[in-house]
Design an enzyme around this catalytic site. Structure first.
Site, mmCIF file in Angstrom:
data_model
loop_
_atom_site.group_PDB
_atom_site.id
_atom_site.type_symbol
_atom_site.label_atom_id
_atom_site.label_comp_id
_atom_site.label_asym_id
_atom_site.label_seq_id
_atom_site.Cartn_x
_atom_site.Cartn_y
_atom_site.Cartn_z
ATOM 1 N NE ARG A 85 12.722 -3.252 -19.935
ATOM 2 C CZ ARG A 85 11.478 -2.921 -19.727
ATOM 3 N NH1 ARG A 85 10.615 -3.700 -18.875
ATOM 4 N NH2 ARG A 85 10.694 -2.222 -20.495
ATOM 5 C CG ASP A 125 16.709 -4.030 -27.333
ATOM 6 O OD1 ASP A 125 16.099 -3.590 -26.334
ATOM 7 O OD2 ASP A 125 18.251 -3.477 -27.349
ATOM 8 N NE ARG A 145 21.133 -4.828 -31.421
ATOM 9 C CZ ARG A 145 19.986 -4.063 -31.577
ATOM 10 N NH1 ARG A 145 19.092 -3.933 -30.556
ATOM 11 N NH2 ARG A 145 19.733 -3.504 -32.697
#
Lengths: 255, 255
Positions: free
Chosen positions: A51, A53, A196
């Protein structure tokens, strides 16, 4: 019949992969399901391996769905590409076993994060990589990353409010490719914003703002505030997903 | 004082390099002059080494202008980048001799045209390269290109309605870089759409639609209709300009 798609996308114009029901928000899964439903004349619900971002890209996202027997994968691929390329491109489409599920059958995900060190911004690299104006200390970054390998509670690197934040990180490697420094991260699965957060923290090490030895302490703190802010979405790309049996007959070289 | 700028840009959002007076059309020279005039508090008129068409990019465009003595090149560079990056980036700014003129002092221009051969479109290459779905016969293209080297009347490869179409083509070379095939073309100067006409014709040779030996005939015909349609703008990039004395202290590696 189960069909599996190998999908690449430029995430710039999308609010992430996951569909958002009852909104006009443009997502990768949303446009895929809309086009698939139109094509197959029934509501199609897909599953994605990762999934990603908003603003994150993919080279090797995997998407699976249950299709009517009549649907030929090659035909689905051609028709989807006619509509969705070049933003979203189906690189391959195949029949997969009935038990195949893009998400739950996945064993490992590989992400790459690209930065480039340069005096000024480079218009040709900007879209898919992040500009860093100083030289990074890659040795220190590599050293720091070692503390993260293995099974740990990654709460410090996960968006808060999730369930379990224990993950198994397989490797973090650093590759120079063209003018970019590519940080490749492999794990069985990731919590939200994990790559990240890790990259943001490693970049602070590379810039000399944080000691390489600090990473172990951040991990043990299990506190999101201990890690650095997340690195920008545009540098990140889901490059590949590993399954027990690869449903696609093509290799996944990374561009 | 004369100032010379080394400029890179992503041409996607521009209607070419050359300013278009009395219109709202966004051009690279237009935004540079607007920002320079604002910065230096007087009307600034610039000269560019190459008048790239709409959608064409640059890595090493050179722009010169007469500036008030007070203007420090580094300050100009920093301020312009703050406004214009990442679409337009000033890579270097220096004082140049009074006689320097980005256009008339230029001895040679180097352009690169990028294509990539792949089954499906690649979202990461699409912006700056052109997708070709078949394998190109690069040997035939290289052979065909040899007929163009030297001083010729390039009327078949120039947009009609121009003055002299005689140009001196120095070299056409083919380089594989990452996943792209890069066609590098060097000439003292180019007529409008010349690189794209040459590349369009070479691509027909590479695809087997036209014999390699046909190029000499096209050249001699001096008829625009004999050459192929121009290749798309987005694959083209002005990579560098050569002067008797390089005003910049930096080399120009091509990204």
């Amino acid at each position: 019949m189960k069909i599996a798609l190998l999908v690449a996308y430029d995430g710039t114009g999308f609010r992430g992969f996951a569909r958002q029901r009852n909104t006009k928000v443009r997502t990768v899964q949303g446009v895929l399901e809309e086009r698939l439903s139109h094509l197959l004349r029934r509501d199609v619900v897909t599953t994605g391996a990762g999934r990603t971002d908003a603003g994150v890209h993919a080279w090797g996202q995997v998407v699976s769905f249950e299709a009517p027997v009549a649907a030929e994968p090659e035909w689905v691929k051609t028709r989807l590409n006619r509509w969705l390329a070049p933003d979203v491109v189906v690189r391959a489409a195949v029949f997969a076993g009935e038990s195949f599920d893009a998400r739950f059958s996945a064993r490992r995900r590989m992400y790459e994060y690209a930065v480039y060190e340069a005096d000024v911004v480079n218009p040709f690299l900007e879209r898919f990589a992040v500009h860093v104006s100083e030289k990074l200390d890659v040795r220190a970054m590599r050293w720091a990353a070692r503390a993260l390998i293995g099974e740990h509670d990654f709460a410090s690197f996960c968006r808060s409010g999730e369930g379990s934040t224990t993950r198994r990180l397989r490797s973090v490697s650093f590759v120079r490719r063209d003018e970019r420094l590519v940080i490749r991260v492999v794990a069985d699965s990731f919590c939200q914003q994990m790559v990240r957060s890790i990259v943001g923290t490693l970049l602070e090490v590379g810039r000399g703002m944080r000691a390489a030895t600090d990473i172990g302490r951040v991990l043990e703190a299990r506190e999101r505030a201990e890690a650095a802010p997340v690195a920008p979405a545009k540098g990140l790309r889901l490059v590949g997903v590993e399954y027990g049996t690869n449903p696609f007959r093509i290799a996944s070289p990374t561009p």
